[in-house]
Scaffold this active site. Structure first.
Site, PDB file in Angstrom:
ATOM      1  CB  ILE A  76      31.439   1.150 -69.301  1.00  0.00           C
ATOM      2  CG1 ILE A  76      31.773  -0.430 -69.216  1.00  0.00           C
ATOM      3  CG2 ILE A  76      30.427   1.649 -68.432  1.00  0.00           C
ATOM      4  CD1 ILE A  76      32.433  -0.860 -67.865  1.00  0.00           C
ATOM      5  CB  ALA A  77      28.868   5.109 -72.725  1.00  0.00           C
ATOM      6  CD  GLU A 110      42.741  -3.881 -73.779  1.00  0.00           C
ATOM      7  OE1 GLU A 110      41.449  -3.493 -74.012  1.00  0.00           O
ATOM      8  OE2 GLU A 110      42.997  -4.831 -73.557  1.00  0.00           O
ATOM      9  CG  ASN A 115      41.039   7.220 -66.519  1.00  0.00           C
ATOM     10  OD1 ASN A 115      40.718   7.842 -65.231  1.00  0.00           O
ATOM     11  ND2 ASN A 115      40.248   7.317 -67.389  1.00  0.00           N
ATOM     12  CE1 TYR A 122      36.664   0.090 -65.368  1.00  0.00           C
ATOM     13  CE2 TYR A 122      38.873   0.903 -66.012  1.00  0.00           C
ATOM     14  CZ  TYR A 122      37.214   0.794 -66.187  1.00  0.00           C
ATOM     15  OH  TYR A 122      36.684   1.627 -66.839  1.00  0.00           O
TER      16      TYR A 122
END
Length: 219
Positions: A76-77, A110, A115, A122
Site C-alpha cells: 500500500i503506498a 506484516e 510502527n 490494521y
C-alpha cells in the site's frame, strides 16, 4: 475529505504508480519491471485512488489467487501530499474486498513491531497479531509482526455494515509505515498457517520487509 473510490489499475497507470512508489519507498523502491509484473499478474489485483486535480495519489496490491483461501497484502503506498485523507484505509478495505471476492477467507500482512500507528490502523480494521518474525527488517533488524484478518468476520463487522463503518471513523491515524511488501512470485501458492516459520516458496529466504507510507486517517 473522503478518499475517492479505488479503481482497478491499468497498464497506463505504471508511470503514476512508479512515481508514488519512489516517493513512498525512497530507500528501496520496486523497479518499473517489478511493478509492471504486478500489474500484469492475474493473481495480484492492483488498485489506484485518483484525485480530480492531482491524478493518481495511491495504489495497493494484494496476492489473491482465485480459490486459494488465503491472500497477502503486497503493498500500500500513498503520495506524501495526499496523506491524511483516508486513502490508505480506503485502499486496505478494497484489498480486503478483492481477496474476499476471490474466495479468500484469511488476509495476511506484516508490519514493523515499532510502527504503532500502522498497527492501530490494521487492528481497527479487524487484523489480529498471530506471530513475530525476529530481526526481519534490514538493515536495522527490527522484528516484523504478522497480522491476520478473518475476512468473513470483517465483512460482517466492517466491510458491509454502515454503522460499523461509521464507528471506525473515530480512528484518526496517519500511518508512517505500510504492510510488508513482497515480489509477486515470492508468496504465490505459499500458505501462512505457520506464519512464524514461513520461509518463502521453495525454501527460499523470506522476502525483505520494508517500511512504507500508507495513510490510515479515516474521515
Amino acid at each position: 475529505m473522503n478518499a475517492a473510490t479505488p479503481r482497478v489499475a491499468r497498464a497506463d497507470d505504471l508511470e503514476a504508480i512508479s512515481r508514488i512508489e519512489a516517493a513512498s519507498f525512497p530507500e528501496d523502491p520496486w523497479t518499473r519491471s517489478m511493478l509492471a509484473e504486478t500489474l500484469a499478474n492475474a493473481d495480484s489485483p492492483v488498485f489506484v485512488v485518483e484525485d480530480a486535480a492531482a491524478g493518481a495519489v495511491g495504489f495497493a496490491a494484494v496476492l489473491a489467487a482465485r480459490g486459494a483461501g488465503e491472500a497477502d497484502v503486497l503493498t500500500i503506498a500513498v503520495d506524501p501530499d495526499a496523506r491524511g485523507r483516508g486513502v490508505g484505509r480506503t485502499l486496505l478495505r478494497r484489498l480486503a474486498r478483492a481477496a474476499r471476492d476471490r474466495g479468500a477467507h484469511l488476509l495476511f500482512l506484516e508490519v514493523r513491531a515499532g510502527n504503532a500507528p500502522a498497527r492501530a490502523l490494521y487492528e481497527s480494521e479487524g487484523f489480529t497479531e498471530i506471530g513475530v518474525r525476529p530481526h526481519y527488517y534490514r538493515p536495522d533488524g527490527e522484528d516484523a509482526v504478522v497480522m491476520r484478518l478473518d475476512l468473513h468476520r470483517w465483512e460482517r463487522e466492517l466491510g458491509g455494515d454502515a454503522a460499523a463503518n461509521t464507528a471506525v471513523r473515530a480512528w484518526h491515524v496517519d500511518v508512517a509505515g505500510a504492510p510488508d511488501r513482497h515480489p509477486v512470485a515470492s508468496r504465490h501458492g505459499a500458505g501462512m498457517a505457520d506464519a512464524a516459520d514461513w520461509s518463502g516458496r521453495d525454501g527460499a529466504p523470506a522476502p525483505q520487509a520494508r517500511g512504507g507510507a500508507a495513510d490510515g486517517d479515516a474521515h
